[in-house]
Design a protein around this motif. Structure first.
Motif, PDB file in Angstrom:
ATOM      1  N   SER A  10      -3.440  30.027 -15.911  1.00 31.41           N
ATOM      2  CA  SER A  10      -3.610  30.134 -16.422  1.00 31.41           C
ATOM      3  C   SER A  10      -5.181  28.605 -16.927  1.00 31.41           C
ATOM      4  CB  SER A  10      -2.875  29.807 -17.738  1.00 31.41           C
ATOM      5  OG  SER A  10      -1.997  31.191 -18.239  1.00 31.41           O
ATOM      6  N   LEU A  11      -6.352  29.115 -16.903  1.00 32.90           N
ATOM      7  CA  LEU A  11      -6.753  28.072 -17.369  1.00 32.90           C
ATOM      8  C   LEU A  11      -7.759  28.232 -18.536  1.00 32.90           C
ATOM      9  CD1 LEU A  11      -9.964  29.208 -14.453  1.00 32.90           C
ATOM     10  CD2 LEU A  11      -7.441  27.366 -14.394  1.00 32.90           C
ATOM     11  N   VAL A  12      -7.776  27.225 -19.044  1.00 24.71           N
ATOM     12  CA  VAL A  12      -7.937  27.039 -21.100  1.00 24.71           C
ATOM     13  C   VAL A  12      -9.606  26.286 -20.807  1.00 24.71           C
ATOM     14  CG1 VAL A  12      -7.443  26.096 -22.785  1.00 24.71           C
ATOM     15  CG2 VAL A  12      -5.977  27.421 -21.824  1.00 24.71           C
ATOM     16  N   LEU A  13     -10.199  26.102 -21.927  1.00 26.95           N
ATOM     17  CA  LEU A  13     -11.663  25.836 -22.133  1.00 26.95           C
ATOM     18  C   LEU A  13     -12.145  25.341 -23.438  1.00 26.95           C
ATOM     19  CD1 LEU A  13     -14.687  27.128 -20.774  1.00 26.95           C
ATOM     20  CD2 LEU A  13     -14.010  25.344 -19.575  1.00 26.95           C
ATOM     21  N   GLN A  31       0.855  14.442 -19.757  1.00 28.87           N
ATOM     22  CA  GLN A  31       3.079  12.806 -20.415  1.00 28.87           C
ATOM     23  C   GLN A  31       2.998  14.483 -21.096  1.00 28.87           C
ATOM     24  OE1 GLN A  31       1.237  10.004 -23.109  1.00 28.87           O
ATOM     25  NE2 GLN A  31       0.411   8.837 -21.134  1.00 28.87           N
ATOM     26  N   ARG A  32       3.088  15.304 -21.459  1.00 26.97           N
ATOM     27  CA  ARG A  32       4.347  16.606 -21.874  1.00 26.97           C
ATOM     28  C   ARG A  32       4.053  16.996 -21.382  1.00 26.97           C
ATOM     29  NH1 ARG A  32       2.012  17.321 -28.508  1.00 26.97           N
ATOM     30  NH2 ARG A  32       1.902  15.627 -29.227  1.00 26.97           N
ATOM     31  N   GLY A  33       3.832  17.375 -19.958  1.00 30.70           N
ATOM     32  CA  GLY A  33       3.815  18.142 -18.816  1.00 30.70           C
ATOM     33  C   GLY A  33       3.058  19.324 -19.402  1.00 30.70           C
ATOM     34  N   LEU A  34       2.028  19.954 -20.059  1.00 26.20           N
ATOM     35  CA  LEU A  34       1.752  20.700 -19.931  1.00 26.20           C
ATOM     36  C   LEU A  34       0.878  20.973 -19.438  1.00 26.20           C
ATOM     37  CD1 LEU A  34       1.915  20.419 -24.611  1.00 26.20           C
ATOM     38  CD2 LEU A  34       2.997  22.046 -22.585  1.00 26.20           C
ATOM     39  N   VAL A  35      -0.207  20.511 -18.973  1.00 30.32           N
ATOM     40  CA  VAL A  35      -1.067  20.785 -17.714  1.00 30.32           C
ATOM     41  C   VAL A  35      -1.039  19.685 -16.658  1.00 30.32           C
ATOM     42  CG1 VAL A  35      -2.592  21.619 -19.931  1.00 30.32           C
ATOM     43  CG2 VAL A  35      -2.801  18.830 -19.044  1.00 30.32           C
ATOM     44  N   ALA A  72       2.554  26.558 -25.706  1.00 27.37           N
ATOM     45  CA  ALA A  72       2.374  25.510 -25.803  1.00 27.37           C
ATOM     46  C   ALA A  72       1.722  24.199 -25.809  1.00 27.37           C
ATOM     47  CB  ALA A  72       3.829  24.316 -25.240  1.00 27.37           C
ATOM     48  N   LEU A  73       0.699  24.851 -24.996  1.00 26.74           N
ATOM     49  CA  LEU A  73      -0.306  23.768 -25.076  1.00 26.74           C
ATOM     50  C   LEU A  73      -1.106  24.335 -26.187  1.00 26.74           C
ATOM     51  CD1 LEU A  73      -3.031  21.788 -23.153  1.00 26.74           C
ATOM     52  CD2 LEU A  73      -3.386  24.446 -22.016  1.00 26.74           C
ATOM     53  N   GLY A  78      -4.099  22.302 -30.977  1.00 27.28           N
ATOM     54  CA  GLY A  78      -3.849  21.983 -32.311  1.00 27.28           C
ATOM     55  C   GLY A  78      -3.667  20.570 -32.917  1.00 27.28           C
ATOM     56  N   GLU A  79      -2.233  20.295 -32.466  1.00 25.94           N
ATOM     57  CA  GLU A  79      -2.060  19.176 -33.339  1.00 25.94           C
ATOM     58  C   GLU A  79      -2.469  18.212 -32.991  1.00 25.94           C
ATOM     59  OE1 GLU A  79       1.456  16.844 -31.703  1.00 25.94           O
ATOM     60  OE2 GLU A  79       1.955  18.561 -31.786  1.00 25.94           O
TER      61      GLU A  79
END
Length: 129
Positions: A10-13, A31-35, A72-73, A78-79
Motif C-alpha cells: 500500500s502506498l500513501v501520500l 518507529q511504530r513499525g507502520l511504514v 493503523a497507519l 491522524g494522531e
C-alpha cells in the motif's frame, strides 16, 4: 525461471508544512513499525481552503506499507499530523522480488514481517525508497 509472485503493498501520500515536521512524522511512523520507507519531496501546493485560494510550500511524503498496516497507519497519521485535515490518499501496488520482501520484513504487523534488519541501510542490499 519462475517469476516471483507479486507482493502486495500500500502506498500513501500526505503532506506536511515543512521538512522538519515531515521528517518527524516519517520517523514516528517508522518507529511504530507502520511504514517500511518514507520518501520526502518538496512541493508547491495550490488548493482551495475555507473558500480561499491558497499556495503553500510543503513536503510531500510517499509512505510505503502493507495492506495489513493501512488502517493503523491512517489512525496514527491522524494522531501525529500537524494539520487539522491531513492529506490521505492511498492505493494498492505490488512489488516483485527482493524489494517487496525487504519491505515486508520491516513491518512487524505484516505477513513475513519481523524486526528490522540489523546494521546497514536498505540501500546496502536492495534499492531503498
Amino acid at each position: 525461471m519462475v517469476d516471483p509472485a507479486p507482493i502486495p503493498l500500500s502506498l500513501v501520500l500526505t503532506t506536511e508544512a515543512d521538512r522538519e515536521r515531515a521528517e518527524a512524522l516519517a520517523l514516528a511512523l517508522l518507529q511504530r513499525g507502520l511504514v517500511a520507507c518514507a520518501s520526502l519531496h518538496p512541493v508547491v501546493s495550490l488548493y482551495r481552503w475555507q473558500g480561499q485560494l491558497e499556495r503553500s510550500e510543503e513536503v510531500q511524503l510517499l509512505l510505503k506499507t502493507s495492506p495489513e498496516n493501512l488502517e493503523a497507519l491512517r489512525r496514527s497519521l491522524g494522531e501525529l499530523h500537524s494539520y487539522d485535515t491531513p492529506e490521505w490518499i492511498h492505493w494498492q501496488a505490488s512489488s516483485d522480488g527482493s524489494y517487496g520482501r525487504w519491505l515486508l520484513e520491516q513491518l512487524p504487523l505484516s505477513p513475513g514481517g519481523g524486526p528490522p534488519a540489523p546494521a546497514g541501510r536498505p540501500g546496502d542490499v536492495v534499492p531503498a525508497g
